[in-house]
Design an enzyme around this catalytic site. Structure first.
Site, PDB file in Angstrom:
ATOM      1  N   GLU A   1      -7.897  -2.327  -0.248  1.00  0.00           N
ATOM      2  CA  GLU A   1      -8.256  -2.373   1.169  1.00  0.00           C
ATOM      3  C   GLU A   1      -8.410  -0.947   1.707  1.00  0.00           C
ATOM      4  O   GLU A   1      -7.488  -0.141   1.645  1.00  0.00           O
ATOM      5  CB  GLU A   1      -7.190  -3.112   1.961  1.00  0.00           C
ATOM      6  CG  GLU A   1      -7.563  -3.303   3.430  1.00  0.00           C
ATOM      7  CD  GLU A   1      -6.530  -4.111   4.192  1.00  0.00           C
ATOM      8  OE1 GLU A   1      -6.930  -5.004   4.960  1.00  0.00           O
ATOM      9  OE2 GLU A   1      -5.326  -3.854   4.014  1.00  0.00           O
TER      10      GLU A   1
ATOM     11  N   CYS B   1      -8.304  -6.780   9.348  1.00  0.00           N
ATOM     12  CA  CYS B   1      -7.756  -7.314   8.098  1.00  0.00           C
ATOM     13  C   CYS B   1      -8.721  -8.270   7.411  1.00  0.00           C
ATOM     14  O   CYS B   1      -8.768  -8.348   6.183  1.00  0.00           O
ATOM     15  CB  CYS B   1      -6.417  -7.993   8.367  1.00  0.00           C
ATOM     16  SG  CYS B   1      -6.499  -9.275   9.632  1.00  0.00           S
TER      17      CYS B   1
ATOM     18  N   LYS C   1       8.362  -5.054  18.471  1.00  0.00           N
ATOM     19  CA  LYS C   1       8.057  -3.669  18.112  1.00  0.00           C
ATOM     20  C   LYS C   1       6.550  -3.468  17.966  1.00  0.00           C
ATOM     21  O   LYS C   1       5.930  -3.993  17.042  1.00  0.00           O
ATOM     22  CB  LYS C   1       8.731  -3.283  16.791  1.00  0.00           C
ATOM     23  CG  LYS C   1       8.453  -1.833  16.392  1.00  0.00           C
ATOM     24  CD  LYS C   1       8.537  -1.626  14.900  1.00  0.00           C
ATOM     25  CE  LYS C   1       8.067  -0.242  14.487  1.00  0.00           C
ATOM     26  NZ  LYS C   1       6.672   0.070  14.921  1.00  0.00           N
TER      27      LYS C   1
ATOM     28  N   GLU D   1       1.176 -11.635   7.889  1.00  0.00           N
ATOM     29  CA  GLU D   1      -0.292 -11.592   7.849  1.00  0.00           C
ATOM     30  C   GLU D   1      -0.659 -10.206   7.366  1.00  0.00           C
ATOM     31  O   GLU D   1      -0.492  -9.223   8.073  1.00  0.00           O
ATOM     32  CB  GLU D   1      -0.881 -11.891   9.234  1.00  0.00           C
ATOM     33  CG  GLU D   1      -2.304 -12.394   9.168  1.00  0.00           C
ATOM     34  CD  GLU D   1      -3.328 -11.340   9.496  1.00  0.00           C
ATOM     35  OE1 GLU D   1      -3.859 -10.744   8.527  1.00  0.00           O
ATOM     36  OE2 GLU D   1      -3.591 -11.103  10.677  1.00  0.00           O
TER      37      GLU D   1
END
Length: 496
Positions: A390, A289, A180, A255
């Site tokens: 973040e 990230c 996906k 992750e």
């Protein structure tokens, strides 16, 4: 699927067949540099996703892929790499169009994706085996086997590369796949699957299902017929994946987010530190990230560093990815743009000083897209949200520290532990500090470099498991112990 000015009609790929959307719910994909519609993608239903999972399960159980020799699977992986390289220009253009990154970055990603397939092709052909001396007349050994059906859910910031980080080792290990892509960046996903089909990977081994995370992603994570789910994305969604995967205790690889520290001591090579710090946060428009979004600078050079860093940040030219003069691309979506702008306002309200940037760019035609100026906050404290959370954009905070002890304390003072860097001219000091940084990916006198040979993943709330290297292959394998009795006679445990 050539790059044209027409809208690209994307399709799902299930059991070796390309399929249009079953329902009327279609995802419209736009170019974030100008908001032009570039593609229409299907939004698969729960039923379509379940069908893809069943197809992958049937293919795995048939052994059509897992029973191949490693040499046979490696040959397919190398062919895929060849095709990626042959189509590099087209793939890079498509990546720029639906992600917004600059062409130079996209070209690097595509080339690295080909390299990743080649790495795993070589790795599975390398001699491997373990045997053990045990206290009986038994030969004990370990073999590694594919997990089964691998559900792969990838992010939008590195659409092609992050896909390959999962697909290459999953195929190398002998698994079948339900894949996906992110809704905002599905174009290269279809192209990659076209390549996999073109080289002759058997039907049912590779399945592409586009759609909403709440439907397709949730179905993959919950399914008892999926043996592993590998997800890259936010920590918030990662938690939901874990919960959903608990139904059959499937193997998971996550992750997730980061808020990575970049520690710069006064004895560092100054210009090198500044240069890597800029790359650490503004590469990929900060939508990375592992971005070095928290710069920690020793007090003695704090003001000097800010002055030089801000001077250079102001020189970075943001613009459309296909404009060769652009040095930083667009934000991927309007939603992400608004999130970043919201955090910039939060930083101001918290009392941080805005040293540069902090606004949307609209001049010279940029008003048509999603662009933000490179942004720097100084005079920040660790309790501020812009330091703890973040942001995932071109926004960096710069803090000062007095000594090694305080640098380490500040570096580890978040819930994340993905990456970190140390700059120092003192090798012993750099090693002392980097060993105490609670992060899975670290650098000394550099920041942000990635290698197919080395593991990628984090500590704490930055995830579980590792991508790349031998560890990336391990994520897609099960370990089996085999014991061979060399003295075949009754055990004699019970009286005869």
């Amino acid at each position: 699927m050539a790059v044209t000015s027409t809208i690209i009609e994307l399709k799902n790929y299930i059991g070796g067949e390309w399929r249009q959307a079953m329902g009327d719910d279609v995802n419209v994909v736009i170019n974030p540099a100008n908001q032009e519609v570039i593609a229409r993608a299907p939004r698969a239903t729960k039923e379509e996703t379940e069908e893809a999972i069943l197809v992958a399960k049937t293919a795995f159980e048939s052994g059509i892929w897992s029973n191949m020799t490693t040499y046979e699977r490696a040959a397919y992986l190398n062919k895929i790499a060849d095709k990626i390289e042959e189509n590099l220009d087209e793939l890079a253009m498509l990546e720029v169009m639906d992600n917004g990154k600059i062409k130079t970055e996209a070209e690097f990603d595509i080339a690295d994706a080909a390299g990743c397939f080649r790495y795993y092709a070589g790795l599975i052909m390398a001699p491997e085996g373990e045997t053990y001396q045990v206290p009986e007349d038994v030969q004990a050994m370990v073999v590694k086997e594919p997990v089964g059906v691998a559900g792969l859910i990838v992010p939008w910031n590195f659409p092609m590369l992050m896909s390959v980080w999962k697909i290459a080792p999953a195929l190398a290990a002998g698994n079948t796949i339900v894949y996906k892509p992110a809704e905002s960046t599905p174009i290269t996903a279809m192209k990659l699957v076209e390549i996999i089909e073109e080289v002759g990977v058997p039907k049912g081994v590779m399945n592409l299902v586009m759609g909403k995370g709440s439907v397709v992603g949730q179905t993959i994570a919950e399914s008892k017929d999926v043996d592993l789910v590998s997800f890259t994305g936010s920590t918030e969604v990662g938690r939901e994946i874990m919960k959903a995967a608990a139904g059959n205790l499937k193997k998971i690889s996550l992750e997730l987010g980061g808020k990575s520290p970049n520690i710069i001591f006064a004895d560092a090579d100054f210009e090198t530190a500044v240069d890597y710090a800029l790359m650490g946060i503004y590469y990929g428009t900060g939508q990375v990230c592992s971005a070095g979004s928290r710069i920690l600078v020793e007090e003695g050079i704090y003001d000097k560093f800010i002055e030089r860093f801000v001077e250079r940040a102001k020189q970075i030219k943001a613009g459309p990815g296909l404009d060769e003069s652009s040095q930083m691309g667009a934000i991927n979506s309007e939603a992400q743009l608004n999130t970043i702008l919201k955090y910039i306002e939060i930083g101001k309200q918290e009392g941080a000083k805005l040293a540069c940037g902090g606004h949307r760019l609209t001049e010279n035609g940029l008003d048509k897209g999603f662009f933000i100026a490179p942004t720097v906050f100084v005079n920040v404290t660790s309790d501020m949200r812009i330091v703890q959370e973040e942001i995932f954009g071109p926004v960096v905070t710069i803090q000062s520290f007095k000594d090694e002890e305080e640098a380490i304390k500040l570096a580890n003072d978040t819930d994340f532990g993905l990456a970190g860097g140390v700059f120092s001219g003192d090798g012993a000091k750099a090693m002392r500090v980097i060993k105490k940084v609670r992060a899975g990916i670290t650098w000394v006198n550099s920041f942000g470099t990635t290698y197919n040979e080395a593991p990628w993943g984090g500590y704490k709330q930055s995830g579980i498991g590792r991508s790349l290297g031998t560890y990336g292959l391990d994520d897609f394998q099960e370990i089996k112990q085999i014991n061979i009795n060399l003295d075949v006679q009754p055990a004699g445990w019970f009286p005869n």
